[in-house]
Design a protein around this motif. Structure first.
Motif, PDB file in Angstrom:
ATOM      1  N   VAL A   1       7.340 -10.535  -4.126  1.00  0.00           N
ATOM      2  CA  VAL A   1       6.033 -10.437  -3.474  1.00  0.00           C
ATOM      3  C   VAL A   1       5.500  -9.026  -3.666  1.00  0.00           C
ATOM      4  O   VAL A   1       6.239  -8.092  -4.002  1.00  0.00           O
ATOM      5  N   LEU A   2       4.179  -8.865  -3.419  1.00  0.00           N
ATOM      6  CA  LEU A   2       3.554  -7.555  -3.436  1.00  0.00           C
ATOM      7  C   LEU A   2       3.451  -7.065  -2.003  1.00  0.00           C
ATOM      8  O   LEU A   2       2.720  -7.627  -1.181  1.00  0.00           O
ATOM      9  N   VAL A   3       4.182  -5.992  -1.681  1.00  0.00           N
ATOM     10  CA  VAL A   3       4.193  -5.414  -0.344  1.00  0.00           C
ATOM     11  C   VAL A   3       3.226  -4.236  -0.318  1.00  0.00           C
ATOM     12  O   VAL A   3       3.247  -3.377  -1.215  1.00  0.00           O
TER      13      VAL A   3
ATOM     14  N   GLY B   1      -1.627   1.907   1.383  1.00  0.00           N
ATOM     15  CA  GLY B   1      -2.825   1.537   0.645  1.00  0.00           C
ATOM     16  C   GLY B   1      -2.587   1.095  -0.768  1.00  0.00           C
ATOM     17  O   GLY B   1      -3.535   0.870  -1.526  1.00  0.00           O
ATOM     18  N   LYS B   2      -1.327   0.943  -1.184  1.00  0.00           N
ATOM     19  CA  LYS B   2      -0.986   0.462  -2.517  1.00  0.00           C
ATOM     20  C   LYS B   2       0.040  -0.664  -2.408  1.00  0.00           C
ATOM     21  O   LYS B   2       0.742  -0.780  -1.417  1.00  0.00           O
ATOM     22  N   SER B   3       0.130  -1.481  -3.452  1.00  0.00           N
ATOM     23  CA  SER B   3       1.090  -2.582  -3.462  1.00  0.00           C
ATOM     24  C   SER B   3       2.346  -2.209  -4.239  1.00  0.00           C
ATOM     25  O   SER B   3       2.275  -1.427  -5.195  1.00  0.00           O
ATOM     26  N   GLN B   4       3.466  -2.763  -3.808  1.00  0.00           N
ATOM     27  CA  GLN B   4       4.747  -2.542  -4.489  1.00  0.00           C
ATOM     28  C   GLN B   4       5.406  -3.902  -4.724  1.00  0.00           C
ATOM     29  O   GLN B   4       5.497  -4.723  -3.799  1.00  0.00           O
ATOM     30  N   LEU B   5       5.833  -4.135  -5.932  1.00  0.00           N
ATOM     31  CA  LEU B   5       6.512  -5.390  -6.249  1.00  0.00           C
ATOM     32  C   LEU B   5       7.933  -5.332  -5.711  1.00  0.00           C
ATOM     33  O   LEU B   5       8.670  -4.383  -5.990  1.00  0.00           O
TER      34      LEU B   5
ATOM     35  N   ASP C   1      10.608  -6.769   5.982  1.00  0.00           N
ATOM     36  CA  ASP C   1      10.750  -6.453   7.396  1.00  0.00           C
ATOM     37  C   ASP C   1       9.641  -7.156   8.163  1.00  0.00           C
ATOM     38  O   ASP C   1       8.581  -7.502   7.608  1.00  0.00           O
ATOM     39  N   ALA C   2       9.881  -7.330   9.471  1.00  0.00           N
ATOM     40  CA  ALA C   2       8.919  -8.040  10.299  1.00  0.00           C
ATOM     41  C   ALA C   2       7.609  -7.277  10.437  1.00  0.00           C
ATOM     42  O   ALA C   2       6.564  -7.865  10.739  1.00  0.00           O
ATOM     43  N   THR C   3       7.608  -5.957  10.191  1.00  0.00           N
ATOM     44  CA  THR C   3       6.397  -5.143  10.390  1.00  0.00           C
ATOM     45  C   THR C   3       5.572  -4.972   9.124  1.00  0.00           C
ATOM     46  O   THR C   3       4.524  -4.318   9.150  1.00  0.00           O
ATOM     47  N   GLU C   4       6.024  -5.528   8.013  1.00  0.00           N
ATOM     48  CA  GLU C   4       5.364  -5.287   6.737  1.00  0.00           C
ATOM     49  C   GLU C   4       4.239  -6.288   6.486  1.00  0.00           C
ATOM     50  O   GLU C   4       4.186  -7.376   7.083  1.00  0.00           O
ATOM     51  N   GLN C   5       3.346  -5.881   5.544  1.00  0.00           N
ATOM     52  CA  GLN C   5       2.259  -6.730   5.102  1.00  0.00           C
ATOM     53  C   GLN C   5       2.397  -7.010   3.614  1.00  0.00           C
ATOM     54  O   GLN C   5       2.928  -6.184   2.859  1.00  0.00           O
ATOM     55  N   ILE C   6       1.925  -8.189   3.216  1.00  0.00           N
ATOM     56  CA  ILE C   6       2.035  -8.599   1.812  1.00  0.00           C
ATOM     57  C   ILE C   6       0.675  -9.095   1.343  1.00  0.00           C
ATOM     58  O   ILE C   6      -0.233  -9.354   2.136  1.00  0.00           O
ATOM     59  N   ILE C   7       0.552  -9.226   0.029  1.00  0.00           N
ATOM     60  CA  ILE C   7      -0.679  -9.763  -0.557  1.00  0.00           C
ATOM     61  C   ILE C   7      -0.481 -11.257  -0.795  1.00  0.00           C
ATOM     62  O   ILE C   7       0.455 -11.662  -1.504  1.00  0.00           O
ATOM     63  N   ASN C   8      -1.322 -12.041  -0.214  1.00  0.00           N
ATOM     64  CA  ASN C   8      -1.251 -13.487  -0.377  1.00  0.00           C
ATOM     65  C   ASN C   8      -2.096 -13.922  -1.568  1.00  0.00           C
ATOM     66  O   ASN C   8      -3.207 -13.423  -1.777  1.00  0.00           O
TER      67      ASN C   8
ATOM     68  N   VAL D   1      -1.202  -9.326 -12.426  1.00  0.00           N
ATOM     69  CA  VAL D   1      -1.294  -8.040 -11.738  1.00  0.00           C
ATOM     70  C   VAL D   1       0.078  -7.383 -11.690  1.00  0.00           C
ATOM     71  O   VAL D   1       1.110  -8.038 -11.854  1.00  0.00           O
ATOM     72  N   VAL D   2       0.075  -6.078 -11.446  1.00  0.00           N
ATOM     73  CA  VAL D   2       1.315  -5.311 -11.405  1.00  0.00           C
ATOM     74  C   VAL D   2       1.334  -4.491 -10.135  1.00  0.00           C
ATOM     75  O   VAL D   2       0.382  -4.491  -9.349  1.00  0.00           O
ATOM     76  N   SER D   3       2.457  -3.776  -9.915  1.00  0.00           N
ATOM     77  CA  SER D   3       2.556  -2.902  -8.756  1.00  0.00           C
ATOM     78  C   SER D   3       1.416  -1.926  -8.724  1.00  0.00           C
ATOM     79  O   SER D   3       0.995  -1.360  -9.749  1.00  0.00           O
ATOM     80  N   GLY D   4       0.885  -1.702  -7.547  1.00  0.00           N
ATOM     81  CA  GLY D   4      -0.241  -0.788  -7.366  1.00  0.00           C
ATOM     82  C   GLY D   4      -1.558  -1.518  -7.253  1.00  0.00           C
ATOM     83  O   GLY D   4      -2.554  -0.929  -6.780  1.00  0.00           O
ATOM     84  N   TRP D   5      -1.590  -2.771  -7.666  1.00  0.00           N
ATOM     85  CA  TRP D   5      -2.854  -3.502  -7.589  1.00  0.00           C
ATOM     86  C   TRP D   5      -3.155  -3.873  -6.155  1.00  0.00           C
ATOM     87  O   TRP D   5      -2.263  -4.244  -5.384  1.00  0.00           O
ATOM     88  N   MET D   6      -4.436  -3.804  -5.789  1.00  0.00           N
ATOM     89  CA  MET D   6      -4.891  -4.180  -4.470  1.00  0.00           C
ATOM     90  C   MET D   6      -6.090  -5.104  -4.614  1.00  0.00           C
ATOM     91  O   MET D   6      -6.889  -4.988  -5.552  1.00  0.00           O
ATOM     92  N   PRO D   7      -6.199  -6.055  -3.704  1.00  0.00           N
ATOM     93  CA  PRO D   7      -7.365  -6.958  -3.777  1.00  0.00           C
ATOM     94  C   PRO D   7      -8.638  -6.173  -3.525  1.00  0.00           C
ATOM     95  O   PRO D   7      -8.647  -5.195  -2.759  1.00  0.00           O
TER      96      PRO D   7
END
Length: 378
Positions: free
Chosen positions: A325-327, A331-335, A356-363, A369-375
């Motif tokens: 997943v992209l975490v 302000g950036k995404s990490q694969l 972790d329960a506190t993290e956010q992901i890109i749905n 896309v690659v790491s660092g991409w954001m919607p």
């Protein structure tokens, strides 16, 4: 001004070759879903009949009849296997004749005893006299003289001895009759054991003999079971048995494609000392169609409840051989690779590790896309 800025960003994207992928507008940042669930262990089990018995031969002989083949159904009391009992029938006829003779002997002995009571032989004037004298003179003279002066004759003692002798004859005759009757009962029981009947409504599950086979006592004839209701039977590790109670309901899967529930019906009181497992039986719902012997799985609770993490299946990174997943971080995404657990249905899947329960992901991240991409901002 905004239109010019958007046009500039789009132009730069074209120049640099990093334009927004198709479907980027549908991607969004979502939190990881947390739910309190109880961890489970999945154990293999087998579908078994609700009741199952193995019928064995009780007498030696030749199999004369087998009522049907595997899969044949019968009502309670129907004959399943018949062993030839002609020899037993012949012995029964002989014993029945002995009983008739013994009954005649009892009747005659009882008549002789009654006769001795009513007309003692010791007082019969027609019997041979005791001293070789004429009967009347012997009774009135000789015996009286011997009894009075010599003490050598006591007619009461003689009469008592005759009564005891007659009574003993009656008891012997009665004993012979009882012995013959017991032999008849034994033969009747053996003849009854020559026929194996259905103990309940059910079906033949397997056959071990055919017509003409010679069997010995204890040899299996066939396996019979009640299959309108079915059960699951599983060898549960002793550490998991403590969390089970008779009557509780657990999830089950039949033949790897049919999900249902099962109720704990029986927990064996002893564990296998070699494998350290306890046999547990689970009742299946009456409408579940499953063939005995089919493989099944039961999901048993394991330990205390704990927090579980879930994500939409659409959040899984597309085009990757491993689940990832992209975490979103700073302000950036990490694969990131994740380990998946139980499939929760069409939309969600459990995540065992990697988040972790506190993290956010890109749905619903777009393909490519690659790491660092954001919607893009909406």
């Amino acid at each position: 001004m905004d239109n010019k800025k958007s046009a500039f960003v789009g132009l730069m994207g074209v120049v640099l070759g990093i334009g927004f992928p198709t479907g980027a507008q549908s991607a969004e940042i979502i939190p990881v879903e947390v739910s309190s669930t109880q961890s489970q262990s999945v154990l293999g089990s087998t579908v078994v009949p609700y009741k199952e018995v193995t019928l064995t031969a009780q007498i030696p002989g030749v199999v004369k009849r087998v009522a049907g083949g595997v899969g044949a159904s019968f009502a309670a009391g129907n004959t399943l296997v018949q062993i030839d009992d002609s020899q037993l029938q012949a012995k029964r006829n002989a014993v029945a004749a002995q009983i008739g003779t013994a009954q005649s002997g009892v009747t005659n002995a009882q008549a002789q005893y009654n006769r001795e009571q009513m007309s003692p032989r010791s007082k019969d004037i027609g019997a041979m006299p005791g001293f070789g004298m004429p009967a009347m003179f012997d009774r009135l003279g000789t015996r009286q003289f011997a009894s009075t002066f010599m003490g050598g004759y006591d007619d009461k003692t003689i009469r008592q001895a005759d009564l005891e002798n007659s009574r003993a004859t009656v008891l012997q005759a009665q004993g012979g009759l009882q012995q013959a009757s017991a032999q008849l009962q034994e033969l009747d029981a053996a003849i009854g054991n020559a026929t194996s009947t259905a103990p309940f409504e059910g079906m033949i599950l397997s056959k071990q003999v055919e017509v003409g086979d010679t069997v010995q006592p204890g040899q299996p004839l066939l396996t019979y079971g009640y299959i309108k209701n079915k059960r699951l039977q599983s060898d549960v590790p002793s550490g998991l048995v403590a969390g089970l109670q008779v009557g509780m309901t657990v999830a089950a899967r039949i033949n790897s494609n049919f999900d249902t529930t099962a109720k704990v019906a029986e927990i064996y009181p002893l564990a296998d000392p070699t494998r350290h497992t306890v046999t547990v039986k689970f009742d299946l719902p009456a409408d579940v169609e499953a063939t005995p012997g089919t493989y099944a799985e039961v999901h048993l609770p394991e330990g205390d409840s704990a927090a579980s993490l879930f994500i939409p299946k659409t959040a899984l990174f597309k085009g990757s051989s491993l689940p990832s997943v992209l975490v979103v971080k700073n302000g950036k995404s990490q694969l990131r690779l994740v380990r998946l657990g139980t499939d929760q249905g069409k939309d969600k899947v459990e995540v065992i590790s990697g988040l972790d329960a506190t993290e956010q992901i890109i749905n619903d991240p777009p393909v490519g896309v690659v790491s660092g991409w954001m919607p893009p901002a909406k």
